[in-house]
Design a protein around this motif. Structure first.
Motif, PDB file in Angstrom:
ATOM      1  N   UNK A   1       1.051  -1.082   0.068  1.00 60.47           N
ATOM      2  CA  UNK A   1       0.185   0.044   0.301  1.00 60.47           C
ATOM      3  C   UNK A   1       1.068   1.064   0.072  1.00 60.47           C
ATOM      4  N   UNK A   2       0.763   2.846  -0.822  1.00 61.19           N
ATOM      5  CA  UNK A   2       1.286   4.159  -0.660  1.00 61.19           C
ATOM      6  C   UNK A   2       1.564   3.891   0.731  1.00 61.19           C
ATOM      7  N   UNK A   3       0.213   3.990   1.606  1.00 62.19           N
ATOM      8  CA  UNK A   3       0.588   4.644   2.519  1.00 62.19           C
ATOM      9  C   UNK A   3       0.564   3.925   3.856  1.00 62.19           C
ATOM     10  N   UNK A   4       0.492   2.655   3.882  1.00 67.76           N
ATOM     11  CA  UNK A   4      -0.088   1.786   5.261  1.00 67.76           C
ATOM     12  C   UNK A   4       1.502   0.940   4.773  1.00 67.76           C
ATOM     13  N   UNK A   5       1.941   0.734   3.768  1.00 61.72           N
ATOM     14  CA  UNK A   5       2.807   0.081   3.533  1.00 61.72           C
ATOM     15  C   UNK A   5       2.518  -1.569   3.635  1.00 61.72           C
ATOM     16  N   UNK A   6       3.164  -2.676   4.246  1.00 62.19           N
ATOM     17  CA  UNK A   6       2.754  -4.355   2.954  1.00 62.19           C
ATOM     18  C   UNK A   6       1.454  -4.239   4.450  1.00 62.19           C
ATOM     19  N   UNK A   7       0.155  -4.650   3.340  1.00 56.12           N
ATOM     20  CA  UNK A   7      -0.591  -5.431   3.809  1.00 56.12           C
ATOM     21  C   UNK A   7      -0.775  -6.998   3.716  1.00 56.12           C
ATOM     22  N   UNK A   8      -0.407  -7.399   5.106  1.00 60.35           N
ATOM     23  CA  UNK A   8      -0.967  -8.777   5.419  1.00 60.35           C
ATOM     24  C   UNK A   8      -2.288  -9.532   4.496  1.00 60.35           C
ATOM     25  N   UNK A   9      -2.029 -10.433   4.214  1.00 65.29           N
ATOM     26  CA  UNK A   9      -3.008 -10.833   2.973  1.00 65.29           C
ATOM     27  C   UNK A   9      -4.288 -11.260   3.759  1.00 65.29           C
ATOM     28  N   UNK A  10      -3.808 -11.678   4.904  1.00 63.42           N
ATOM     29  CA  UNK A  10      -4.582 -12.230   5.853  1.00 63.42           C
ATOM     30  C   UNK A  10      -5.959 -11.420   6.361  1.00 63.42           C
ATOM     31  N   UNK A  11      -5.525  -9.354   5.996  1.00 62.56           N
ATOM     32  CA  UNK A  11      -6.514  -8.369   5.655  1.00 62.56           C
ATOM     33  C   UNK A  11      -7.128  -8.414   4.712  1.00 62.56           C
ATOM     34  N   UNK A  12      -6.481  -8.401   3.497  1.00 63.26           N
ATOM     35  CA  UNK A  12      -7.002  -8.440   2.187  1.00 63.26           C
ATOM     36  C   UNK A  12      -8.076  -9.486   1.268  1.00 63.26           C
ATOM     37  N   UNK A  13      -7.144 -10.287   1.613  1.00 62.96           N
ATOM     38  CA  UNK A  13      -8.055 -11.506   0.979  1.00 62.96           C
ATOM     39  C   UNK A  13      -9.099 -11.535   1.690  1.00 62.96           C
ATOM     40  N   UNK A  14      -8.954 -11.538   3.001  1.00 64.35           N
ATOM     41  CA  UNK A  14     -10.814 -12.311   3.868  1.00 64.35           C
ATOM     42  C   UNK A  14     -11.237 -10.492   3.334  1.00 64.35           C
ATOM     43  N   UNK A  15     -11.017  -9.087   3.006  1.00 64.03           N
ATOM     44  CA  UNK A  15     -11.686  -8.034   2.512  1.00 64.03           C
ATOM     45  C   UNK A  15     -12.481  -8.616   1.337  1.00 64.03           C
TER      46      UNK A  15
END
Length: 193
Positions: A78-92
């Motif tokens: 992510x541009x601002x947040x850095x690395x987004x864990x797959x557990x967050x974005x895959x679930x979403x």
């Protein structure tokens, strides 16, 4: 009245997420959670649309330590947040329906990269790609796999689809039928987790 109904709706949604047969009282944290979720969903869609996702490849070694394949792992920087864990974005993505786009993209990219690795002599085993239960049970899943293999020129013998037990247990008969058709295509499957 409209604001009251919106807040009641938000509380109802949170109560349902907690397993139904319960209730929830509205507080401002619900609105903040929902706002963050909508924002993240929009940012994920932007990442999908603008090639903001990456595949990282983890080596798979055999018992003797020799390279026998790779596993494609999706990452979102992510541009601002850095690395987004797959557990967050895959679930979403599974909750919002974006998982179909993610799965199609990762399967296509992994097959393209696998073909290049095969041609360069690096990949002699299989490229393993995780498949979500939502995508696996879609009516056109086999057509998607066939189409991507044709489009990328990857021989099916180099592709392995990783499924979780939950994918298989949702509808055992349908899962078995799909796996048999994948085998007929020359694609192998593995159980993840």
């Amino acid at each position: 009245p409209e604001t009251l109904l919106q807040k009641a709706d938000m509380s109802m949604l949170r109560a349902k997420q907690r397993g139904r047969n319960t209730y929830d009282v509205f507080d401002s944290s619900i609105a903040k959670q929902l706002e963050r979720r909508v924002q993240m969903r929009n940012e994920l869609q932007e990442a999908i649309d603008t090639d903001g996702l990456e595949l990282h490849y983890q080596s798979i070694v055999d018992a003797s330590g020799g390279l026998c394949g790779f596993e494609a792992l999706m990452r979102w920087q992510h541009k601002q947040r850095g690395s987004v864990p797959p557990s967050e974005f895959i679930t979403l993505a599974e909750e919002t329906g974006q998982i179909a786009q993610l799965t199609s993209w990762s399967l296509r990219q992994a097959c393209l990269d696998a073909r290049l690795l095969v041609e360069s002599g690096i990949l002699t085993g299989r490229m393993s790609v995780n498949i979500s239960s939502t995508q696996f049970h879609r009516f056109n899943f086999l057509d998607l796999v066939r189409g991507i293999l044709e489009e990328t020129g990857l021989d099916p013998m180099y592709l392995e689809l990783e499924l979780t037990e939950t994918v298989l247990m949702q509808d055992i008969a349908a899962a078995r039928e799909l796996i048999e058709e994948l085998i007929e295509m020359g694609v192998t499957t593995a159980i993840d987790d």
